[in-house]
Design a protein around this motif. Structure first.
Motif, PDB file in Angstrom:
ATOM      1  N   ASP A 240       9.184  -0.196   6.467  1.00  0.00           N
ATOM      2  CA  ASP A 240       9.047  -1.091   7.610  1.00  0.00           C
ATOM      3  C   ASP A 240       9.825  -0.533   8.796  1.00  0.00           C
ATOM      4  O   ASP A 240       9.406  -0.640   9.940  1.00  0.00           O
ATOM      5  N   GLU A 241      10.982   0.030   8.493  1.00  0.00           N
ATOM      6  CA  GLU A 241      11.728   0.816   9.465  1.00  0.00           C
ATOM      7  C   GLU A 241      11.847   2.218   8.878  1.00  0.00           C
ATOM      8  O   GLU A 241      12.322   2.387   7.756  1.00  0.00           O
ATOM      9  N   GLU A 242      11.406   3.215   9.613  1.00  0.00           N
ATOM     10  CA  GLU A 242      11.383   4.565   9.053  1.00  0.00           C
ATOM     11  C   GLU A 242      12.776   4.981   8.606  1.00  0.00           C
ATOM     12  O   GLU A 242      13.738   4.897   9.378  1.00  0.00           O
ATOM     13  N   PRO A 243      12.891   5.436   7.353  1.00  0.00           N
ATOM     14  CA  PRO A 243      14.201   5.898   6.867  1.00  0.00           C
ATOM     15  C   PRO A 243      14.713   7.063   7.700  1.00  0.00           C
ATOM     16  O   PRO A 243      13.932   7.851   8.253  1.00  0.00           O
ATOM     17  N   ASP A 244      16.021   7.171   7.803  1.00  0.00           N
ATOM     18  CA  ASP A 244      16.629   8.264   8.567  1.00  0.00           C
ATOM     19  C   ASP A 244      16.152   9.611   8.046  1.00  0.00           C
ATOM     20  O   ASP A 244      16.118   9.864   6.837  1.00  0.00           O
ATOM     21  N   GLY A 245      15.779  10.494   8.961  1.00  0.00           N
ATOM     22  CA  GLY A 245      15.388  11.845   8.597  1.00  0.00           C
ATOM     23  C   GLY A 245      14.010  11.955   8.001  1.00  0.00           C
ATOM     24  O   GLY A 245      13.655  13.002   7.446  1.00  0.00           O
ATOM     25  N   LEU A 246      13.200  10.892   8.121  1.00  0.00           N
ATOM     26  CA  LEU A 246      11.865  10.902   7.533  1.00  0.00           C
ATOM     27  C   LEU A 246      10.844  10.354   8.516  1.00  0.00           C
ATOM     28  O   LEU A 246      11.168   9.588   9.426  1.00  0.00           O
TER      29      LEU A 246
ATOM     30  N   ILE B 103      14.645   9.456  -4.112  1.00  0.00           N
ATOM     31  CA  ILE B 103      13.396  10.117  -3.716  1.00  0.00           C
ATOM     32  C   ILE B 103      13.393  10.387  -2.217  1.00  0.00           C
ATOM     33  O   ILE B 103      13.081  11.497  -1.760  1.00  0.00           O
ATOM     34  N   LEU B 104      13.776   9.396  -1.433  1.00  0.00           N
ATOM     35  CA  LEU B 104      13.781   9.557   0.025  1.00  0.00           C
ATOM     36  C   LEU B 104      14.771  10.627   0.461  1.00  0.00           C
ATOM     37  O   LEU B 104      14.486  11.415   1.376  1.00  0.00           O
ATOM     38  N   ARG B 105      15.909  10.678  -0.188  1.00  0.00           N
ATOM     39  CA  ARG B 105      16.906  11.694   0.183  1.00  0.00           C
ATOM     40  C   ARG B 105      16.402  13.109  -0.129  1.00  0.00           C
ATOM     41  O   ARG B 105      16.644  14.051   0.626  1.00  0.00           O
ATOM     42  N   LEU B 106      15.720  13.239  -1.267  1.00  0.00           N
ATOM     43  CA  LEU B 106      15.191  14.562  -1.636  1.00  0.00           C
ATOM     44  C   LEU B 106      14.096  14.992  -0.669  1.00  0.00           C
ATOM     45  O   LEU B 106      14.000  16.174  -0.308  1.00  0.00           O
ATOM     46  N   VAL B 107      13.275  14.035  -0.226  1.00  0.00           N
ATOM     47  CA  VAL B 107      12.247  14.367   0.769  1.00  0.00           C
ATOM     48  C   VAL B 107      12.905  14.775   2.079  1.00  0.00           C
ATOM     49  O   VAL B 107      12.509  15.761   2.714  1.00  0.00           O
ATOM     50  N   ALA B 108      13.914  14.034   2.505  1.00  0.00           N
ATOM     51  CA  ALA B 108      14.615  14.350   3.755  1.00  0.00           C
ATOM     52  C   ALA B 108      15.247  15.738   3.696  1.00  0.00           C
ATOM     53  O   ALA B 108      15.384  16.407   4.729  1.00  0.00           O
ATOM     54  N   ALA B 109      15.593  16.175   2.490  1.00  0.00           N
ATOM     55  CA  ALA B 109      16.183  17.509   2.325  1.00  0.00           C
ATOM     56  C   ALA B 109      15.127  18.606   2.284  1.00  0.00           C
ATOM     57  O   ALA B 109      15.458  19.789   2.117  1.00  0.00           O
TER      58      ALA B 109
ATOM     59  N   VAL C  63       5.022   6.505  -1.255  1.00  0.00           N
ATOM     60  CA  VAL C  63       5.874   5.354  -1.547  1.00  0.00           C
ATOM     61  C   VAL C  63       5.225   4.084  -1.008  1.00  0.00           C
ATOM     62  O   VAL C  63       4.345   4.137  -0.141  1.00  0.00           O
ATOM     63  N   PRO C  64       5.650   2.920  -1.474  1.00  0.00           N
ATOM     64  CA  PRO C  64       5.130   1.667  -0.922  1.00  0.00           C
ATOM     65  C   PRO C  64       5.475   1.533   0.559  1.00  0.00           C
ATOM     66  O   PRO C  64       6.577   1.865   0.993  1.00  0.00           O
TER      67      PRO C  64
ATOM     68  N   ARG D 163       0.852  -1.194   0.000  1.00  0.00           N
ATOM     69  CA  ARG D 163       0.000   0.000   0.000  1.00  0.00           C
ATOM     70  C   ARG D 163       0.885   1.241   0.000  1.00  0.00           C
ATOM     71  O   ARG D 163       2.020   1.197   0.475  1.00  0.00           O
ATOM     72  N   LEU D 164       0.323   2.327  -0.499  1.00  0.00           N
ATOM     73  CA  LEU D 164       1.049   3.581  -0.468  1.00  0.00           C
ATOM     74  C   LEU D 164       0.975   4.201   0.919  1.00  0.00           C
ATOM     75  O   LEU D 164      -0.026   4.073   1.628  1.00  0.00           O
ATOM     76  N   CYS D 165       2.059   4.865   1.279  1.00  0.00           N
ATOM     77  CA  CYS D 165       2.057   5.690   2.478  1.00  0.00           C
ATOM     78  C   CYS D 165       2.763   7.005   2.132  1.00  0.00           C
ATOM     79  O   CYS D 165       3.343   7.147   1.046  1.00  0.00           O
ATOM     80  N   LEU D 166       2.711   7.942   3.035  1.00  0.00           N
ATOM     81  CA  LEU D 166       3.333   9.249   2.826  1.00  0.00           C
ATOM     82  C   LEU D 166       4.620   9.337   3.639  1.00  0.00           C
ATOM     83  O   LEU D 166       4.662   8.922   4.792  1.00  0.00           O
ATOM     84  N   VAL D 167       5.668   9.877   3.034  1.00  0.00           N
ATOM     85  CA  VAL D 167       6.886  10.168   3.796  1.00  0.00           C
ATOM     86  C   VAL D 167       7.166  11.664   3.704  1.00  0.00           C
ATOM     87  O   VAL D 167       7.079  12.267   2.632  1.00  0.00           O
TER      88      VAL D 167
END
Length: 297
Positions: free
Chosen positions: A248-254, A229-235, A242-243, A164-168
């Motif tokens: 499953d484990e929240e990415p660093d900075g997100l 994509i995740l790095r650009l969001v973190a910035a 994203v799926p 499923r999609l989720c928001l970061v």
């Protein structure tokens, strides 16, 4: 000369007795003796010294024994390996996967497959969904994990699990504290997403979710790689849908937040309908019998 003659000679060299060597090979002595004589004639050398009391190896015979044992061992190994490859117990499996599957699914599949087929070499290829079908059709991959979607008639699909999609968003984002986010909450947000040319199913699902909530998608950046994509969001350069499996484990900075009415993404295994690699069958059985849903499955 063939491997059979080598086996005759090895039996003689190990027993140093024509009668016992023939008996070991379930032969009578006269035809066995003729085979040894034929071998010496073909080689043009004397391999054994014969007297009325004993048989001994010549220097040439000693060397031929050493080499024959090596040749026979390699020949036996080749025969065994051919059978194991035909049975899917040995060989190579060229396994492709989209980067969206690398977080949860691929490690589980690789671990499960390696446990049941430890002698099959897994050649892993991380690629984009748009390239997976081409690589399968060209015979460059044996199997691949990707999103469901249009499938060529030469290929078949097996369901793996439903994502499923989720928001970061960054922790400082206004939506980071929300228990759940709706599509209309993203009305004024810049969205970072994989382009349709790379992951058509994922991109279409994002567009349909936003437009279904009355939001016109505003894509600011469209990099190919999910990690980018995740790095650009973190910035702080935008938000991303994203799926869930990659969070499953929240990415660093997100911060990952669930979406109200989150759209589903079917993740599948694609394989050729007509395939000649027996190593694919155990993978198919693994996918059919093992559950891959949920982060702890």
């Amino acid at each position: 000369m063939d491997t059979r003659q080598m086996r005759y000679f090895v039996a003689l060299a190990e027993t140093l007795h024509f009668g016992r060597a023939a008996e070991r090979l379930n032969m009578t002595q006269p035809p066995f003796s003729r085979q040894i004589a034929n071998l010496e004639r073909d080689l043009g050398v004397t391999l054994v010294n014969r007297t009325s009391r004993q048989v001994s190896l010549t220097l040439a015979g000693q060397r031929f024994l050493e080499d024959s044992r090596q040749v026979l061992a390699r020949f036996d190994t080749a025969c065994r390996d051919a059978r194991l490859v035909a049975e899917g117990q040995k060989g190579e499996l060229r396994f492709g996967f989209m980067m969206h599957a690398a977080h949860r699914i691929v490690p589980r599949i690789v671990s499960g497959y390696s446990a049941i087929r430890p002698d099959v070499r897994l050649s892993l290829s991380e690629t984009t969904p748009v390239d997976i079908e081409r690589l399968l059709l060209n015979g460059e991959l044996d199997a691949a994990v990707t999103f469901s979607g249009g499938t060529a008639p030469q290929l078949e699909s097996l369901p793996i699990f439903t994502d499923r999609l989720c928001l970061v968003v960054p922790p400082s984002h206004r939506l980071a504290a929300c228990a759940s986010v709706e599509a209309q909450d993203l009305r004024d947000e810049d969205v970072i997403a994989t382009p349709a040319s790379v992951a058509e199913t994922l991109h279409r699902t994002i567009v349909e979710y936003l437009t279904g909530g009355g939001v016109v998608p505003r894509f600011r950046f469209e990099p190919q790689l999910q990690n980018t994509i995740l790095r650009l969001v973190a910035a702080g350069l935008g938000v991303a849908l994203v799926p869930e499996s990659i969070c499953d484990e929240e990415p660093d900075g997100l911060v990952a937040r669930p979406l109200a009415g989150a759209p589903e993404l079917e993740v599948i295994l694609k394989i050729a309908r007509e395939r000649d690699n027996p190593a694919v069958a155990p993978l198919v059985e693994l996918i059919r019998t093992q559950s891959f849903s949920g982060p702890d499955a």
